[in-house]
Write a protein that holds these residues in place. Structure first.
Motif, PDB file in Angstrom:
ATOM      1  N   GLU A  91      -5.700  32.404  55.588  1.00  0.00           N
ATOM      2  CA  GLU A  91      -5.599  33.690  54.914  1.00  0.00           C
ATOM      3  C   GLU A  91      -4.338  33.735  54.069  1.00  0.00           C
ATOM      4  O   GLU A  91      -3.291  33.228  54.486  1.00  0.00           O
ATOM      5  N   MET A  92      -4.447  34.343  52.881  1.00  0.00           N
ATOM      6  CA  MET A  92      -3.316  34.521  51.985  1.00  0.00           C
ATOM      7  C   MET A  92      -3.319  35.968  51.517  1.00  0.00           C
ATOM      8  O   MET A  92      -4.351  36.478  51.108  1.00  0.00           O
ATOM      9  N   ALA A  93      -2.146  36.609  51.589  1.00  0.00           N
ATOM     10  CA  ALA A  93      -2.052  38.012  51.186  1.00  0.00           C
ATOM     11  C   ALA A  93      -0.668  38.284  50.605  1.00  0.00           C
ATOM     12  O   ALA A  93       0.323  37.723  51.083  1.00  0.00           O
ATOM     13  N   PRO A  94      -0.589  39.133  49.567  1.00  0.00           N
ATOM     14  CA  PRO A  94       0.721  39.495  49.021  1.00  0.00           C
ATOM     15  C   PRO A  94       1.619  40.010  50.138  1.00  0.00           C
ATOM     16  O   PRO A  94       1.154  40.632  51.097  1.00  0.00           O
ATOM     17  N   HIS A  95       2.911  39.719  49.978  1.00  0.00           N
ATOM     18  CA  HIS A  95       3.841  40.072  51.052  1.00  0.00           C
ATOM     19  C   HIS A  95       5.110  40.686  50.474  1.00  0.00           C
ATOM     20  O   HIS A  95       5.971  39.966  49.980  1.00  0.00           O
ATOM     21  N   GLY A  96       5.175  41.991  50.505  1.00  0.00           N
ATOM     22  CA  GLY A  96       6.380  42.729  50.163  1.00  0.00           C
ATOM     23  C   GLY A  96       7.000  42.402  48.818  1.00  0.00           C
ATOM     24  O   GLY A  96       6.709  43.036  47.824  1.00  0.00           O
ATOM     25  N   ILE A  97       7.805  41.382  48.793  1.00  0.00           N
ATOM     26  CA  ILE A  97       8.550  41.022  47.591  1.00  0.00           C
ATOM     27  C   ILE A  97       7.590  40.530  46.514  1.00  0.00           C
ATOM     28  O   ILE A  97       6.636  39.807  46.793  1.00  0.00           O
ATOM     29  N   GLU A  98       7.889  40.917  45.270  1.00  0.00           N
ATOM     30  CA  GLU A  98       7.026  40.526  44.150  1.00  0.00           C
ATOM     31  C   GLU A  98       6.871  39.011  44.067  1.00  0.00           C
ATOM     32  O   GLU A  98       7.826  38.264  44.241  1.00  0.00           O
ATOM     33  N   ARG A  99       5.634  38.577  43.818  1.00  0.00           N
ATOM     34  CA  ARG A  99       5.262  37.171  43.626  1.00  0.00           C
ATOM     35  C   ARG A  99       5.464  36.304  44.868  1.00  0.00           C
ATOM     36  O   ARG A  99       5.654  35.099  44.786  1.00  0.00           O
ATOM     37  N   ARG A 100       5.407  36.941  46.039  1.00  0.00           N
ATOM     38  CA  ARG A 100       5.475  36.223  47.310  1.00  0.00           C
ATOM     39  C   ARG A 100       4.218  36.576  48.101  1.00  0.00           C
ATOM     40  O   ARG A 100       3.584  37.597  47.863  1.00  0.00           O
ATOM     41  N   MET A 101       3.858  35.713  49.022  1.00  0.00           N
ATOM     42  CA  MET A 101       2.710  35.996  49.872  1.00  0.00           C
ATOM     43  C   MET A 101       2.954  35.466  51.269  1.00  0.00           C
ATOM     44  O   MET A 101       3.833  34.638  51.493  1.00  0.00           O
ATOM     45  N   ARG A 102       2.134  35.957  52.179  1.00  0.00           N
ATOM     46  CA  ARG A 102       2.136  35.511  53.572  1.00  0.00           C
ATOM     47  C   ARG A 102       0.891  34.663  53.769  1.00  0.00           C
ATOM     48  O   ARG A 102      -0.220  35.072  53.399  1.00  0.00           O
ATOM     49  N   VAL A 103       1.065  33.481  54.323  1.00  0.00           N
ATOM     50  CA  VAL A 103      -0.041  32.573  54.603  1.00  0.00           C
ATOM     51  C   VAL A 103      -0.160  32.436  56.112  1.00  0.00           C
ATOM     52  O   VAL A 103       0.853  32.294  56.808  1.00  0.00           O
ATOM     53  N   ALA A 104      -1.374  32.497  56.606  1.00  0.00           N
ATOM     54  CA  ALA A 104      -1.603  32.345  58.054  1.00  0.00           C
ATOM     55  C   ALA A 104      -2.852  31.505  58.276  1.00  0.00           C
ATOM     56  O   ALA A 104      -3.872  31.711  57.629  1.00  0.00           O
ATOM     57  N   PHE A 105      -2.753  30.561  59.180  1.00  0.00           N
ATOM     58  CA  PHE A 105      -3.918  29.817  59.654  1.00  0.00           C
ATOM     59  C   PHE A 105      -3.935  29.987  61.161  1.00  0.00           C
ATOM     60  O   PHE A 105      -2.962  29.681  61.839  1.00  0.00           O
ATOM     61  N   ARG A 106      -5.062  30.473  61.639  1.00  0.00           N
ATOM     62  CA  ARG A 106      -5.236  30.612  63.085  1.00  0.00           C
ATOM     63  C   ARG A 106      -6.599  30.052  63.455  1.00  0.00           C
ATOM     64  O   ARG A 106      -7.586  30.308  62.776  1.00  0.00           O
ATOM     65  N   GLY A 107      -6.602  29.300  64.515  1.00  0.00           N
ATOM     66  CA  GLY A 107      -7.863  28.738  64.963  1.00  0.00           C
ATOM     67  C   GLY A 107      -7.629  27.847  66.160  1.00  0.00           C
ATOM     68  O   GLY A 107      -6.546  27.824  66.742  1.00  0.00           O
ATOM     69  N   ASP A 108      -8.660  27.099  66.508  1.00  0.00           N
ATOM     70  CA  ASP A 108      -8.559  26.160  67.614  1.00  0.00           C
ATOM     71  C   ASP A 108      -7.682  24.995  67.195  1.00  0.00           C
ATOM     72  O   ASP A 108      -8.010  24.267  66.262  1.00  0.00           O
ATOM     73  N   GLY A 109      -6.543  24.849  67.847  1.00  0.00           N
ATOM     74  CA  GLY A 109      -5.682  23.702  67.597  1.00  0.00           C
ATOM     75  C   GLY A 109      -4.501  23.951  66.689  1.00  0.00           C
ATOM     76  O   GLY A 109      -3.678  23.060  66.494  1.00  0.00           O
ATOM     77  N   LEU A 110      -4.369  25.143  66.112  1.00  0.00           N
ATOM     78  CA  LEU A 110      -3.233  25.382  65.216  1.00  0.00           C
ATOM     79  C   LEU A 110      -2.986  26.865  65.035  1.00  0.00           C
ATOM     80  O   LEU A 110      -3.921  27.643  64.844  1.00  0.00           O
ATOM     81  N   SER A 111      -1.709  27.222  65.075  1.00  0.00           N
ATOM     82  CA  SER A 111      -1.260  28.548  64.676  1.00  0.00           C
ATOM     83  C   SER A 111      -0.097  28.314  63.715  1.00  0.00           C
ATOM     84  O   SER A 111       0.926  27.752  64.096  1.00  0.00           O
ATOM     85  N   LEU A 112      -0.273  28.714  62.457  1.00  0.00           N
ATOM     86  CA  LEU A 112       0.706  28.445  61.410  1.00  0.00           C
ATOM     87  C   LEU A 112       0.859  29.685  60.551  1.00  0.00           C
ATOM     88  O   LEU A 112      -0.146  30.275  60.128  1.00  0.00           O
ATOM     89  N   GLU A 113       2.097  30.096  60.301  1.00  0.00           N
ATOM     90  CA  GLU A 113       2.381  31.230  59.426  1.00  0.00           C
ATOM     91  C   GLU A 113       3.632  30.923  58.621  1.00  0.00           C
ATOM     92  O   GLU A 113       4.560  30.290  59.135  1.00  0.00           O
ATOM     93  N   PHE A 114       3.654  31.384  57.375  1.00  0.00           N
ATOM     94  CA  PHE A 114       4.860  31.258  56.553  1.00  0.00           C
ATOM     95  C   PHE A 114       4.749  32.157  55.334  1.00  0.00           C
ATOM     96  O   PHE A 114       3.666  32.608  54.981  1.00  0.00           O
ATOM     97  N   ASP A 115       5.894  32.417  54.715  1.00  0.00           N
ATOM     98  CA  ASP A 115       5.962  33.128  53.441  1.00  0.00           C
ATOM     99  C   ASP A 115       6.193  32.080  52.360  1.00  0.00           C
ATOM    100  O   ASP A 115       6.849  31.061  52.607  1.00  0.00           O
ATOM    101  N   CYS A 116       5.664  32.342  51.152  1.00  0.00           N
ATOM    102  CA  CYS A 116       5.827  31.381  50.071  1.00  0.00           C
ATOM    103  C   CYS A 116       5.573  32.052  48.723  1.00  0.00           C
ATOM    104  O   CYS A 116       5.219  33.220  48.646  1.00  0.00           O
ATOM    105  N   SER A 117       5.715  31.268  47.681  1.00  0.00           N
ATOM    106  CA  SER A 117       5.393  31.704  46.329  1.00  0.00           C
ATOM    107  C   SER A 117       3.903  31.994  46.235  1.00  0.00           C
ATOM    108  O   SER A 117       3.097  31.386  46.943  1.00  0.00           O
TER     109      SER A 117
END
Length: 165
Positions: A91-117
């Protein structure tokens, strides 16, 4: 929100599928963290094989499309439960600051989240036949002419030009 909004080069995926496929039910094969950028690159199997796949892929009996998603200017990364290959949703969604987003992968075998361009690069689009044991270490046919000339299968993880660019 559609992922397509964030892709800077969606042409290869759009030419295969006629649209950008949903990123639910994808399999994450590898996670590459690079301090330059800093960058996160995910190598993933897409959830379906395109109906209008190139004849060469169909003739080879391939059944899976794989690509890399590269995320730039990564901050606040959280990685847990890494048991590859991981099956879930990206999943990718805009995150607060302009031109930034929050990325999340959740599923069997991985939980990953980060902010990025808000700019995600798609790279190294290929097709292969999933082995009975689920591995992707057999032959690959790549869409990019450069990749096709350089590789007939996935290069080793030490190949920085493949996994970091």
């Amino acid at each position: 929100m559609t992922v397509e909004k964030f892709l800077v080069n969606p042409e290869d995926l759009r030419s295969l599928y006629g649209r950008i496929p949903r990123l639910a039910g994808i399999r994450v094969r590898s996670v590459n963290l690079n301090w330059r950028g800093p960058t996160v690159t995910l190598r993933v199997d897409l959830p379906s094989f395109p109906e209008s796949a190139p004849r060469e892929w169909v003739d080879a009996g391939f059944d899976t499309v794989q690509c890399q998603f590269q995320f730039l200017a990564v901050e606040r990364i959280s990685l847990a439960d890494w048991t590859p290959p991981a099956l879930g949703g990206l999943e990718m969604a805009p995150h607060g600051i302009e031109r930034r987003m929050r990325v999340a992968f959740r599923g069997d075998g991985l939980s990953l989240e980060f902010d990025c361009s808000e700019s995600v690069r798609v790279g190294h689009v290929s097709a292969f036949k999933t082995a009975e044991n689920g591995l992707d270490d057999g032959g690959h046919l790549f869409m990019s002419r450069i990749d096709a000339r350089r590789h007939s299968s996935l290069p080793g993880t030490q190949d920085r030009t493949f996994y970091e660019r």
